[in-house]
Design an enzyme around this catalytic site. Structure first.
Site, PDB file in Angstrom:
ATOM      1  N   GLU C  70       0.812  -1.219   0.000  1.00  0.00           N
ATOM      2  CA  GLU C  70       0.000   0.000   0.000  1.00  0.00           C
ATOM      3  C   GLU C  70       0.846   1.270   0.000  1.00  0.00           C
ATOM      4  O   GLU C  70       0.431   2.304  -0.514  1.00  0.00           O
ATOM      5  CB  GLU C  70      -0.946   0.001   1.205  1.00  0.00           C
ATOM      6  CG  GLU C  70      -2.119  -0.953   1.081  1.00  0.00           C
ATOM      7  CD  GLU C  70      -1.793  -2.349   1.594  1.00  0.00           C
ATOM      8  OE1 GLU C  70      -0.613  -2.606   1.906  1.00  0.00           O
ATOM      9  OE2 GLU C  70      -2.724  -3.169   1.690  1.00  0.00           O
ATOM     10  N   GLN C 133      -8.903  -7.351  11.152  1.00  0.00           N
ATOM     11  CA  GLN C 133      -8.477  -6.288  10.234  1.00  0.00           C
ATOM     12  C   GLN C 133      -9.211  -4.976  10.502  1.00  0.00           C
ATOM     13  O   GLN C 133      -9.622  -4.273   9.577  1.00  0.00           O
ATOM     14  CB  GLN C 133      -8.637  -6.732   8.769  1.00  0.00           C
ATOM     15  CG  GLN C 133      -7.600  -7.762   8.401  1.00  0.00           C
ATOM     16  CD  GLN C 133      -7.431  -7.981   6.898  1.00  0.00           C
ATOM     17  OE1 GLN C 133      -8.334  -7.751   6.109  1.00  0.00           O
ATOM     18  NE2 GLN C 133      -6.239  -8.433   6.509  1.00  0.00           N
ATOM     19  N   MET C 490      23.477   9.875   3.900  1.00  0.00           N
ATOM     20  CA  MET C 490      23.312  11.129   4.643  1.00  0.00           C
ATOM     21  C   MET C 490      23.607  10.909   6.120  1.00  0.00           C
ATOM     22  O   MET C 490      24.216  11.748   6.774  1.00  0.00           O
ATOM     23  CB  MET C 490      21.893  11.674   4.437  1.00  0.00           C
ATOM     24  CG  MET C 490      21.690  13.059   5.005  1.00  0.00           C
ATOM     25  SD  MET C 490      22.868  14.273   4.373  1.00  0.00           S
ATOM     26  CE  MET C 490      21.890  15.030   3.083  1.00  0.00           C
TER      27      MET C 490
END
Lengths: 564, 165, 575
Positions: C70, C133, C490
């Site tokens: 997702e 869920q 970084m």
């Protein structure tokens, strides 16, 4: 001598006995990672995405019984943990999550990589903290561990601003935890225990129903005594598989939406249901008004809020399962229940688990063989979410607690493989098998990198049908076979995929290849993907349709999938 | 049915958010919520009026208990308790009607706390019945603005409801 | 964004014959999306959204893109939105499907990206019971959405969708979530898409800013050393032409933030580069020395200001922003103009007179010459900055650039030349690793014929590498450039500069990226020598399939200049 907040954090983690932390560094946690480097006791496992860190900590916790620990930086690092935290919350897993945060004076200013993680995780954590003063840090960490592992376990998040972890202060061995508003009940009420024993002794058709709470309570031995003493059949939830050996004659396997047919029929007929560490979830009960309609219900659970939440019970009993069973067992009479057990046997014979016996490679068959080959070893099985998860629950036949790891409550795809990584790291000498589907595996397949980096010989048993098959099954039954957006063409070649990580790949396409190739993979001491190519037209049976009772299952019909 | 819960909580930032978030998540209906310090500065008392039947209230109570900062909860709906609410009402009061309004104020033993050219602000303290009654009585004159604090309550008799007996 | 004035305008794609017809919540949802002109929806199915997916199956007007996670779909919707200006629409199932969107929602929230997110939810009677869920997604996303809805009655659905699109796209754009319980998707009612919107608490500011604009023009007239900083608001507002006209008329140098990149043509002599932590030295000097700062559609984020006490300390500040809450939030402002950027700049253009700032511009030229962006060129090792220079040459300004988060993102911001808005997509506010590749997919889907170049690090790529399956499935001809240095670069840089090179867990292994791409049926290329960079880029961009280029770059290169966190922006390392 003054030390930094970060050093205090690490020292307190060491004090709590932490040996493994799963995490991913970033700006806000630089001081913590700097201090972590100096720790000789704690090993850090770098994952590829923070969600895997929580799932791994969960897998670690579930297999060792200890608190799992994970760490991420602020902002997106923290939000990436959300699904994992919700997963642990729904399954009551003890995990402590440490997130970096921007400096206290920047909180609330929409700073770079800032997010209100304590606000976001409020509904999905047992508790959470934002540490504003370095002097509170050690106490808060100790409280977090205490809350995570006591009472009904759950995830606790501690948000540590960067300036707090850089700040200097004196370190004192933190005191023991005393929280005024948090005093879980362990001992059951003596009268209720007595009443429970009476109900059990009087029952003609008793069924014992065990859930995840029995595992958290480490009460498998007491449970076995109860079952054998009462000669009652026993069924478990998904999360409790293995708490009672499924090879035992009294085992009914799993109950519920995709439970065994005999478990569902027996529970519908029983006159007493003894619920231990369960929460009567909708996957288990089917239509609540039709659930165990003839039975009196005893509900033993450490969380008072669960009792009476979904199902009305006749005898509520709040406390720790093990502690209560120790008091209860002496009061329970030895029974044989011949008539009832005969009835149960008959149901088992008439309604066994079934699947098609034709030529195609059957996932159920593969699971059965996996069970035969591994059950007596020191094994941990994890699953993802979908058809494969249900077949594993039905056909593997678990015999020991803490050997079945799955996302039961939240149903999180992508859980299995990172959880397997955590389980392997917590148990180096165990065989760890992650059973998964092509949909679920793709959610966190990048963690192959983590597994390879740490030399973890995890086996991935991948059922590849190029499909989100459980959704397809639902569309088959409820949407008139309109298969919408479940097709996964574009999947990689999983064997080549394994190889680009330096792992092994084995493919099974025929039934007769199953045992030899499984054996090869399970014994090869390497990270391995075992790909089983199966049909996307398989269905999980039995299936309790929406709003129906457990005894209104759809069964596997012979001849339904002939010619394959 | 409305239930009155008297909840003792640790006086820490974010506790109110946790309670409100819990109610929202579980779908319970808050009728009113008042919160303030008790005689112990580390502890606050929340008086929450919740709509629901016995089963809902039982769940509300048990879920609230799971919040770490919640110390004690009492459902005082059935207990003998003193309950009060404060309301400020700004009502139209042109000279022609002022006398009538003042009579109502006196009957209810309310007070006028602001005089405007064409309006008055009236302050009333009392139980829910009294508050509703005066609001209704003033309605015909045209109510411009109302603000209510929400109910606070204390059980009658010598018992303390603060964790000590 | 104009607001639709009547039903017909709103329902440009809808069939008016269907108004008033009785249909299920799922159909109402899809019809409402059609009324909003939605052509693409990014989604992942599941139990709670079963009926919605049935409606999608029957819908001919909206294309559905299925990803592998997702997070992939929401970043794709985000990339779609940023590159088109239209709202991105996505759908996920309940519970874990919804929680997997959280990072993407927070990313869009921090960068003011218009998204409408539909999540499935368990049936209304199951909410709050810890159902299978189930997740309290409206509770979870409360701090990171512009607004959210839980639809308990199907009769509210069409109205909520209308409002959601309105909220997402007007004022300061942002993500709006609609949580849709399963039984509501089955419940039926008559379909009616409301033309009017009634949100008493949400009134877009009226545009009476004449007085402030007057004052601004006076301040600009008097200023001797003015600077403009343009941010994401200029892009959202479509005000780039007005900005250019204003800058040229008044001869004011323009700096653009990371989010504002492309809102001012970067080949223009007045362009100053990016300000802030890894901005150009000359931009930072100009801002530190200016006597008037005109800030348009930017929010004075800490990455831009460094220490707020010394930021532009001699300057009067004019702040034009559509969000009143941003004005005077981080720094003190002398003149605030709460308005949409385009509107304000138009009005300003109407009254200002031409001006010259020769002396100031000369000073800036001097800084540009003395302190240009630079790096140590190398003939044997590939420098990341060199790759970006080659990308400029090969694309000649005609491409969409999408980056992930990290050192490569900063180099891309410094070296890539963008000449039009909505051509540079990056996660600025939240700094989300794993954003780049899925977002690029969304950009390519929105612009099928365009060149889309993705710049990612080896760490960030591994966060969403599973989306290669999606790219292959839809045959998106992306060029994915992995700046591979085997580090979380970084973070390593900070450990290098500030923690005495104590590299704690920043070394990260990776798969063979070329073989990885090939295992999907995509194209993989590896570049180890600088002389191969340009031709590999050219080849990749001509290939009509997804291409992964594994650039083995210099491992311990640092991004300069750098303003240490909390430091003053005129005190830079490595300039």
């Amino acid at each position: 001598m003054a030390v930094t907040g970060a050093e205090i954090l690490i020292k307190t983690l060491e004090y709590e006995g932490v040996d493994t932390v799963f995490g991913y560094p970033g700006g806000a946690v630089l001081p913590i990672y700097d201090a972590l480097k100096e720790s000789s006791k704690i090993k850090h496992i770098l994952v590829r995405q923070e969600q895997a860190a929580v799932h791994a900590a969960s897998g670690y916790a579930r297999t060792t019984g200890k608190v799992g620990v994970c760490m991420a930086t602020s902002g997106p690092g923290a939000t990436n943990l959300v699904t994992g935290i919700a997963t642990a919350y729904m399954d009551s897993i003890p995990v402590v999550i440490i997130t970096g945060q921007v400096s206290t004076e920047m909180v609330g200013t929409d700073a770079f990589q800032e997010v209100d993680i304590t606000g976001i995780t409020m509904p999905i954590s047992k508790h959470n903290y934002l540490v504003k003063n370095v002097k509170d840090l050690s106490r808060i960490i100790r409280e977090a561990f205490h809350i995570a592992k006591t009472g009904r376990p759950g995830p606790v998040l501690v948000d540590v601003p960067k300036n707090v972890s850089a700040q200097l202060t004196k370190y004192n061995i933190p005191e023991d935890v005393d929280l005024r508003g948090y005093k879980p009940t362990y001992k059951g009420h003596p009268t209720q225990i007595k009443n429970a024993a009476e109900l059990i002794n009087e029952a003609k058709k008793p069924v014992i129903f065990a859930g995840g709470g029995v595992i958290n309570s480490e009460a498998a031995a007491e449970l076995k005594i109860l079952v054998e003493k009462t000669s009652a059949p026993i069924t478990t939830t998904l999360n409790a598989l293995g708490v009672f050996p499924e090879t035992h004659p009294q085992s009914l396997g799993m109950l519920g939406l995709h439970g065994t047919p005999y478990a569902n029929y027996v529970v519908t007929e029983c006159d007493l249901l003894v619920g231990l560490g369960v929460r009567f979830d909708d996957r288990v009960t089917g239509a609540v008004e039709k659930f165990a309609p003839n039975a009196k219900k005893i509900h033993i659970d450490i969380d008072p809020a669960e009792i009476g939440k979904n199902v009305e019970v006749d005898l509520p009993l709040v406390g720790d399962v093990k502690t209560i069973l120790e008091e209860l067992l002496p009061l329970v009479e030895e029974r044989e229940n011949r008539e009832w057990n005969a009835r149960v046997e008959k149901i088992k014979k008439e309604y066994p688990l079934k699947y098609g016996e034709t030529l195609a490679l059957r996932p159920q068959y593969v699971i059965e063989k996996l069970g035969e080959l591994t059950r007596d070893k020191d094994v941990v099985i994890t699953t993802d979410v979908g058809q494969h998860q249900m077949w594993t629950a039905q056909y593997y036949k678990f015999t020991k607690p803490r050997t079945m790891l799955t996302s039961g409550g939240l149903g999180t795809m992508g859980y299995g493989f990172p959880a397997a990584i955590g389980a392997q790291l917590g148990n180096r000498d165990k065989l760890v098998v992650a059973v998964t589907g092509d949909g679920s595996f793709q959610m966190h397949m990048a963690e192959m990198g983590t597994a390879v980096e740490n030399n973890l010989p995890v086996k991935v048993l991948l059922f590849n049908n190029n499909c989100l098959a459980l959704v397809r099954q639902l569309q088959h039954f409820y949407c008139n076979k309109s298969y919408s957006a479940v097709d996964f063409s574009g999947n990689p070649d999983f064997i080549r995929f394994a190889e680009c990580y330096g792992a092994k790949g084995i493919r099974i396409t025929k039934t007769e290849e199953t045992v030899p190739k499984l054996e090869e993979a399970l014994n090869n001491d390497s990270l391995t993907i075992i790909e089983c190519v199966v049909s996307n037209e398989e269905m999980v049976y039995p299936m309790v349709p929406n709003n129906k009772g457990l005894n209104e299952m759809i069964h596997f019909e012979e001849g339904e999938d002939d010619g394959r | 049915m409305k239930h009155t819960l008297s909840v003792l909580v640790e006086n820490k930032p974010g506790v109110l958010t946790r309670v409100a978030g819990l109610f929202a998540r579980r779908g319970y209906n808050i009728d009113s919520l008042a919160v303030g310090r008790t005689e112990n500065p580390e502890i606050s008392r929340m008086t929450i009026v919740v709509e629901g039947d016995d089963r809902v209230i039982e769940q509300v109570t048990k879920q609230l208990h799971k919040l770490i900062e919640v110390i004690k909860i009492n459902d005082i709906t059935e207990d003998e308790h003193v309950h009060r609410e404060l309301i400020l009402i700004k009502v139209n009061a042109d000279p022609a009607h002022r006398m009538e309004i003042m009579q109502i104020v006196n009957v209810f033993r309310a007070r006028v706390v602001d005089f405007g050219r064409n309006s008055l602000i009236i302050e009333v303290t009392g139980d829910e019945g009294k508050i509703n009654a005066i609001e209704n009585s003033l309605h015909p004159f045209g109510i411009r603005e109302v603000v209510r604090t929400g109910k606070v309550a204390m059980v009658r008799g010598p018992k303390h409801k603060n964790g000590k007996s | 964004m104009a607001v639709a004035k009547d039903l017909r305008e709103v329902c440009q794609f809808g069939n008016l014959m269907e108004v008033g017809k009785k249909m299920s919540g799922a159909d109402i949802l899809i019809k409402s999306l059609e009324c909003e002109g939605v052509d693409t929806i990014f989604g992942y199915p599941g139990g709670a959204v079963l009926n919605i997916y049935d409606a999608i199956y029957r819908c001919k007007k909206i294309k559905h893109i299925l990803t592998r996670h997702e997070q992939g779909l929401i970043h794709a919707a985000d990339g779609y939105a940023r590159s088109t200006g239209k709202p991105g629409v996505c759908i996920a199932t309940s519970g874990p499907g919804a929680t997997n969107l959280v990072t993407g929602i927070a990313t869009a929230y921090m960068d003011s990206v218009p998204l409408v997110i539909i999540t499935g939810q368990v049936a209304v009677s199951y909410i709050g019971k810890d159902s299978f869920q189930e997740a309290d997604i409206t509770g979870i996303t409360l701090p990171i959405t512009k607004y959210s809805y839980l639809v308990k009655d199907v009769r509210d659905l069409a109205r909520y969708v209308r409002e959601a699109f309105h909220l997402a796209t007007t004022g300061r754009p942002g993500p709006v979530l609609i949580d849709l319980p399963k039984d509501v998707t089955y419940a039926e009612t008559e379909f009616f898409y409301p033309p009017e919107i009634d949100l008493p608490g949400y009134k877009l500011k009226p545009n009476g800013i004449e007085k402030e604009v007057e004052k601004a023009s006076e301040m600009l007239k008097e200023a001797q050393r003015p600077v403009i900083i343009a941010g994401g608001g200029v892009v959202n507002s479509g005000a780039h032409e007005e900005l250019l006209a204003l800058a040229e008329k008044l001869q004011i140098p323009v700096s653009t933030t990371l989010m504002g990149k492309g809102s001012f043509p970067e080949n223009h002599p007045l362009y100053l580069g990016m300000p802030g932590m890894h901005g150009t030295a000359y931009a930072n000097y100009a801002i530190s020395d200016c006597d008037l700062l005109l800030a348009v559609g930017m929010r004075f984020d800490d990455r831009v200001t460094g220490n707020v006490k010394t930021f532009a300390k001699d300057a009067k500040v004019i702040h034009i922003d559509i969000d009143a809450a941003e004005i005077n939030k981080n720094i003190h402002v002398d003149l605030s103009i709460v308005s949409d950027a385009k509107n304000a700049l138009e009005k300003l253009l109407g009254i200002i007179k031409e001006k010259d700032n020769r002396r100031w511009l000369d000073k800036i030229e001097f800084w540009k010459k003395e302190y240009p962006l630079k790096y140590c060129k190398d003939s044997t090792r590939i420098k990341p900055q060199y790759i970006l220079e080659k990308i400029n040459e090969v694309t000649a300004g005609d491409a969409y650039f999408v980056t992930d988060t990290g050192q490569h993102q900063m180099w891309a911001a410094q070296y890539l030349k963008c000449v039009r808005p909505r051509s540079f997509m990056t996660s600025g506010g939240l700094g989300t690793m794993g954003y780049g590749f899925p977002a690029a997919m969304g950009v390519q889907i929105a612009h099928p014929e365009a060149k889309v170049v993705t710049i990612v690090g080896d760490g960030g790529f591994q966060m969403n590498s599973q989306e290669l399956a999606t790219a292959v499935h839809y045959n998106l001809p992306l060029t994915i450039c992995i700046f591979n240095n085997g580090y979380l670069g970084m973070v390593r840089q900070w450990q290098d500069l500030f923690l005495d090179k104590r590299y704690s867990h920043t070394e990260i292994s990776q798969p063979d990226f070329v073989k990885l791409a090939e295992s999907y049926g995509a194209v993989g290329m590896r570049v180890e020598k600088p002389e191969d960079v340009k031709k590999t880029l050219e080849k990749a961009m001509e290939t009509p399939r997804p291409v992964v280029i594994d650039f083995l770059i210099e491992q311990e290169e640092n991004v300069f200049p750098m303003v240490p966190a909390g430091g003053s922006i005129d005190k830079m390392l490595g300039r």
